[in-house]
Every structure is written in C-alpha cells, then in structure tokens.
Scaffold this motif. Structure first.
Motif, PDB file in Angstrom:
ATOM      1  N   GLN A 169     -16.072  29.277  31.088  1.00 41.53           N
ATOM      2  CA  GLN A 169     -15.329  30.457  31.553  1.00 41.53           C
ATOM      3  C   GLN A 169     -14.348  30.027  32.628  1.00 41.53           C
ATOM      4  N   THR A 170     -13.062  30.348  32.420  1.00 41.49           N
ATOM      5  CA  THR A 170     -12.028  30.002  33.396  1.00 41.49           C
ATOM      6  C   THR A 170     -11.260  31.262  33.797  1.00 41.49           C
ATOM      7  N   ASP A 171     -10.355  31.087  34.748  1.00 42.00           N
ATOM      8  CA  ASP A 171      -9.509  32.198  35.184  1.00 42.00           C
ATOM      9  C   ASP A 171      -8.516  32.615  34.099  1.00 42.00           C
ATOM     10  N   GLN A 172      -8.373  31.809  33.049  1.00 38.72           N
ATOM     11  CA  GLN A 172      -7.478  32.114  31.932  1.00 38.72           C
ATOM     12  C   GLN A 172      -8.272  32.502  30.678  1.00 38.72           C
ATOM     13  N   GLY A 173      -9.552  32.863  30.867  1.00 42.02           N
ATOM     14  CA  GLY A 173     -10.416  33.207  29.744  1.00 42.02           C
ATOM     15  C   GLY A 173     -11.261  32.013  29.329  1.00 42.02           C
TER      16      GLY A 173
ATOM     17  N   VAL B  30     -14.950  14.493  36.318  1.00 45.52           N
ATOM     18  CA  VAL B  30     -14.720  15.939  36.311  1.00 45.52           C
ATOM     19  C   VAL B  30     -16.074  16.655  36.320  1.00 45.52           C
ATOM     20  N   LEU B  31     -16.249  17.558  37.277  1.00 45.71           N
ATOM     21  CA  LEU B  31     -17.481  18.329  37.412  1.00 45.71           C
ATOM     22  C   LEU B  31     -17.234  19.767  36.975  1.00 45.71           C
ATOM     23  N   ILE B  32     -18.108  20.255  36.106  1.00 45.56           N
ATOM     24  CA  ILE B  32     -18.027  21.632  35.631  1.00 45.56           C
ATOM     25  C   ILE B  32     -19.256  22.368  36.150  1.00 45.56           C
ATOM     26  N   PRO B  33     -19.071  23.452  36.904  1.00 47.80           N
ATOM     27  CA  PRO B  33     -20.236  24.194  37.412  1.00 47.80           C
ATOM     28  C   PRO B  33     -21.065  24.755  36.252  1.00 47.80           C
ATOM     29  N   LEU B  34     -22.382  24.580  36.332  1.00 51.01           N
ATOM     30  CA  LEU B  34     -23.270  25.096  35.285  1.00 51.01           C
ATOM     31  C   LEU B  34     -23.116  26.605  35.135  1.00 51.01           C
ATOM     32  N   LYS B  35     -22.809  27.300  36.234  1.00 49.61           N
ATOM     33  CA  LYS B  35     -22.681  28.756  36.170  1.00 49.61           C
ATOM     34  C   LYS B  35     -21.442  29.195  35.386  1.00 49.61           C
ATOM     35  N   SER B  36     -20.546  28.240  35.057  1.00 46.37           N
ATOM     36  CA  SER B  36     -19.353  28.542  34.269  1.00 46.37           C
ATOM     37  C   SER B  36     -19.543  28.280  32.771  1.00 46.37           C
ATOM     38  N   LEU B  37     -20.649  27.627  32.417  1.00 45.91           N
ATOM     39  CA  LEU B  37     -20.888  27.275  31.013  1.00 45.91           C
ATOM     40  C   LEU B  37     -21.273  28.493  30.181  1.00 45.91           C
ATOM     41  N   ILE B  38     -20.612  28.617  29.051  1.00 41.43           N
ATOM     42  CA  ILE B  38     -20.950  29.666  28.096  1.00 41.43           C
ATOM     43  C   ILE B  38     -21.799  29.084  26.972  1.00 41.43           C
ATOM     44  N   ASP B  39     -21.398  27.919  26.454  1.00 41.56           N
ATOM     45  CA  ASP B  39     -22.128  27.326  25.326  1.00 41.56           C
ATOM     46  C   ASP B  39     -21.856  25.840  25.240  1.00 41.56           C
ATOM     47  N   ILE B  40     -22.821  25.128  24.630  1.00 40.45           N
ATOM     48  CA  ILE B  40     -22.665  23.717  24.280  1.00 40.45           C
ATOM     49  C   ILE B  40     -23.114  23.595  22.828  1.00 40.45           C
ATOM     50  N   GLN B  41     -22.263  22.985  22.022  1.00 42.11           N
ATOM     51  CA  GLN B  41     -22.606  22.755  20.606  1.00 42.11           C
ATOM     52  C   GLN B  41     -22.431  21.279  20.309  1.00 42.11           C
TER      53      GLN B  41
ATOM     54  N   THR C 232     -26.508  17.632  36.780  1.00 44.72           N
ATOM     55  CA  THR C 232     -27.259  17.774  38.028  1.00 44.72           C
ATOM     56  C   THR C 232     -27.772  19.206  38.109  1.00 44.72           C
ATOM     57  N   GLU C 233     -28.291  19.560  39.233  1.00 37.83           N
ATOM     58  CA  GLU C 233     -28.820  20.905  39.419  1.00 37.83           C
ATOM     59  C   GLU C 233     -27.725  21.976  39.328  1.00 37.83           C
ATOM     60  N   LYS C 234     -26.491  21.612  39.693  1.00 36.48           N
ATOM     61  CA  LYS C 234     -25.415  22.595  39.724  1.00 36.48           C
ATOM     62  C   LYS C 234     -24.207  22.258  38.848  1.00 36.48           C
ATOM     63  N   TYR C 235     -24.110  21.005  38.380  1.00 33.36           N
ATOM     64  CA  TYR C 235     -22.908  20.583  37.666  1.00 33.36           C
ATOM     65  C   TYR C 235     -23.209  19.764  36.416  1.00 33.36           C
ATOM     66  N   LEU C 236     -22.235  19.790  35.518  1.00 31.50           N
ATOM     67  CA  LEU C 236     -22.202  18.925  34.347  1.00 31.50           C
ATOM     68  C   LEU C 236     -21.013  18.004  34.576  1.00 31.50           C
TER      69      LEU C 236
ATOM     70  N   ASN D 141      -6.189  22.222  35.223  1.00 30.70           N
ATOM     71  CA  ASN D 141      -5.208  23.303  35.351  1.00 30.70           C
ATOM     72  C   ASN D 141      -5.859  24.683  35.485  1.00 30.70           C
ATOM     73  N   TYR D 142      -7.178  24.731  35.423  1.00 31.95           N
ATOM     74  CA  TYR D 142      -7.890  26.013  35.418  1.00 31.95           C
ATOM     75  C   TYR D 142      -8.882  26.087  36.565  1.00 31.95           C
ATOM     76  N   LYS D 143      -9.164  27.307  36.974  1.00 28.98           N
ATOM     77  CA  LYS D 143     -10.194  27.562  37.973  1.00 28.98           C
ATOM     78  C   LYS D 143     -11.431  28.041  37.213  1.00 28.98           C
ATOM     79  N   PHE D 144     -12.590  27.477  37.539  1.00 34.14           N
ATOM     80  CA  PHE D 144     -13.830  27.873  36.874  1.00 34.14           C
ATOM     81  C   PHE D 144     -14.361  29.164  37.478  1.00 34.14           C
ATOM     82  N   LEU D 145     -14.800  30.072  36.620  1.00 31.10           N
ATOM     83  CA  LEU D 145     -15.420  31.333  37.027  1.00 31.10           C
ATOM     84  C   LEU D 145     -16.837  31.396  36.482  1.00 31.10           C
ATOM     85  N   ASP D 146     -17.658  32.279  37.043  1.00 31.78           N
ATOM     86  CA  ASP D 146     -19.000  32.482  36.503  1.00 31.78           C
ATOM     87  C   ASP D 146     -18.899  33.049  35.093  1.00 31.78           C
TER      88      ASP D 146
END
Length: 89
Positions: A51-55, A77-88, A67-71, A14-19
């Motif tokens: 980070q998404t378009d909704q915060g 479901v692929l999440i762009p690495l450039k959108s990741l803030i943290d992993i715990q 991968t080089e660009k995705y988790l 439901n969300y768009k991924f942002l940097d």
C-alpha cells in the motif's frame, strides 16, 4: 482484493508507504518466512503487493530478510510490514 499496478522494484523510492487496509491484508508470518527461504535458498522471486500513497503497487523481487517490522529487498530497501497487502510466490 483491490487491483495493484505492477511497477519495477527500483521505482519504490518514488512512493510513500502507508498502512495496508485491514480488510485487504493477505500476509501471514508463514508467507513472509517462506518468501525469505525461496529467495535465499532457491533464488526465486515473489510478487509483493504494497500500500502506497499512490494506491496499491506490486513488485517482483527476491526477499532477502524479514525483521519484526520490515521486509528487506535488494539494495537495502526496507518495506514496512504494516504496508504489505500480499505476497505470492
């Protein structure tokens, strides 16, 4: 670090991924690789902040691959690495 809303991983579509903001990024390559190992060998889950378009949003899930660009998580479901803030874990 900004506060992230915890959502179900199925809601990510439901969300768009942002940097992610550069000053908020807490993810190193070692954390990514460890999260894959935890998921594949120990069936453990990680909290991933994105980070998404909704915060910033946080999910709890098993990391399948990186991968080089995705988790990748469940259901392909692929999440762009450039959108990741943290992993715990």
């Amino acid at each position: 670090m900004m506060r992230a809303e915890l959502i179900e991983k199925e809601e990510l579509t439901n969300y768009k991924f942002l940097d992610a903001p550069l000053d908020e990024i807490q993810v190193q390559k070692e954390k990514l690789l460890n999260s894959v190992r935890l998921g594949n060998e120990f069936k453990s889950k990680a909290f991933i902040t994105i980070q998404t378009d909704q915060g910033p949003k946080k999910i709890e899930t098993t990391v399948w691959t990186v991968t080089e660009k995705y988790l990748q998580i469940k259901n392909g479901v692929l999440i762009p690495l450039k959108s990741l803030i943290d992993i715990q874990y």
